[in-house]
Design an enzyme around this catalytic site. Structure first.
Site, PDB file in Angstrom:
ATOM      1  CG  ASP A 157     144.711  98.064 -34.215  1.00 51.60           C
ATOM      2  OD1 ASP A 157     144.749  98.763 -35.207  1.00 51.60           O
ATOM      3  OD2 ASP A 157     144.543  97.417 -33.636  1.00 51.60           O
TER       4      ASP A 157
ATOM      5  CG  HIS B 236     149.690  97.093 -31.653  1.00 44.63           C
ATOM      6  ND1 HIS B 236     150.287  96.182 -32.510  1.00 44.63           N
ATOM      7  CD2 HIS B 236     148.193  96.680 -31.213  1.00 44.63           C
ATOM      8  CE1 HIS B 236     149.769  95.143 -32.663  1.00 44.63           C
ATOM      9  NE2 HIS B 236     148.111  95.439 -31.582  1.00 44.63           N
TER      10      HIS B 236
ATOM     11  CG  HIS C  42     141.150  98.247 -31.021  1.00 39.77           C
ATOM     12  ND1 HIS C  42     140.456  97.574 -31.706  1.00 39.77           N
ATOM     13  CD2 HIS C  42     142.063  97.966 -30.411  1.00 39.77           C
ATOM     14  CE1 HIS C  42     141.606  96.427 -31.702  1.00 39.77           C
ATOM     15  NE2 HIS C  42     142.543  97.452 -30.584  1.00 39.77           N
TER      16      HIS C  42
ATOM     17  CG  HIS D 172     142.444  96.335 -26.232  1.00 40.63           C
ATOM     18  ND1 HIS D 172     143.044  94.803 -26.338  1.00 40.63           N
ATOM     19  CD2 HIS D 172     142.534  96.313 -27.437  1.00 40.63           C
ATOM     20  CE1 HIS D 172     143.236  94.089 -26.902  1.00 40.63           C
ATOM     21  NE2 HIS D 172     143.089  95.169 -28.127  1.00 40.63           N
TER      22      HIS D 172
HETATM   23 ZN   LIG Z   1     144.435  96.172 -29.962  1.00 41.70          ZN
END
Ligand SMILES: [Zn+2]
Length: 299
Positions: free
Chosen positions: A121, A266, A172, A176
């Site tokens: 991510d 991530h 995503h 964020h």
């Molecule tokens: Zn994230």
């Protein structure tokens, strides 16, 4: 406690990865607490069979066209462009057909045999993503990358590299944020702009999205479906965003490994060198154990 919640509830990923430098620690903690609560509340019992979700099993085909006339909305492969008549001047929108509106995210990807899904991510980040791509390529493994629009827009070559290698790009959000704190129009903007960047780069819009911090809400489920995306959480959180070192990340993957498991890591948002090194260790281990590391289209 917080970590336990996050590792089991699907909440709290990618902390502070896109926050302004000057944000106070108190503010960050507040965000974390809220994210953990929202994530936990939204995903309770998510592994229980849900009749409303029953008609579509993500493990069998991933997002699929909804009932109705699908032709107009069906995504076109690049080759289809060349077959379009000359009178079609406007480029068609390549939105996938609309999936049903979910009430909770998928947290697993069950499929025949031993399969696992690796997800990364917050990127792409030129400091870490290329190394992750190299490791995946070396082992012939496919993964999912849930990208943020503000990262993707400056790294479109990496998006194309992902697609060329058979990986899946998910949405995503743009920057964020905590989606439940935003208005519906801002949530749509966050999701739509990101899908647009991906679509422009690889000529195919994302079919999966993941809420930042695992903070799902009704609006994002509805808007995600409207944009042709299914919601995916995760089964195992490596907690790599706490930068615990590669060994700790490897241990969490080993401990959580199992058929149908979706692993959260991530490739941006902080120092991800531990994530990069850990993958080099646990990926060949998983393969040696007979796991097929794959993506939704293939499971
Ligand atoms: Zn994230």
């Amino acid at each position: 406690m917080k970590e336990d919640q996050q590792s089991t509830s699907g909440g709290g990923d990618g902390v502070s990865s896109h926050e302004p430098e000057g944000r106070s620690l108190l503010g960050r903690r507040g965000l974390l607490r809220l994210a953990a609560c929202v994530g936990a509340a939204a995903t309770v019992h998510v592994l229980t069979a849900d009749p409303a979700d029953a008609p579509v099993a993500p493990s069998s085909a991933g997002p699929r066209p909804a009932a109705g006339p699908p032709q107009a909305a069906a995504p076109l492969k690049p080759s289809a462009y060349r077959l379009r008549p000359m009178t079609a001047y406007a480029a068609p929108k390549l939105r996938p057909a609309q999936p049903p509106v979910r009430r909770r995210p998928f947290l697993r990807m069950d499929a025949p045999g031993r399969t696992m899904v690796l997800t990364f991510d917050d990127g792409p980040d030129p400091r870490y993503t290329p190394d992750i791509l190299r490791t995946l390529r070396r082992h012939g493994a496919r993964a999912m990358f849930f990208v943020c629009g503000e990262m993707a827009v400056d790294n479109q070559d990496l998006l194309r590299e992902m697609i060329d290698d058979g990986h899946v790009i998910g949405n995503h959000s743009w920057s964020h944020p905590l989606m439940p704190k935003l208005s519906r129009s801002r949530i749509r903007s966050q999701m739509e702009r990101t899908s647009d960047v991906v679509e422009q780069a690889v000529r195919e819009a994302p079919r999966w999205y993941r809420a930042p911090y695992g903070a799902w809400n009704r609006a994002s489920f509805e808007i995600g479906a409207d944009l042709g995306m299914e919601p995916l959480g995760w089964t195992v959180d490596t907690l790599d965003w706490t930068e615990p070192g590669s060994e700790a990340i490897v241990r969490r993957v080993r401990a959580g490994a199992g058929s149908g498991v979706v692993v959260l890591s991530h490739d941006a948002g902080g120092n991800r060198s531990g994530t990069v090194r850990a993958l080099r260790t646990y990926l060949p281990e998983l393969l040696d154990q007979g796991y097929r590391i794959t993506v939704p289209q293939n499971v």
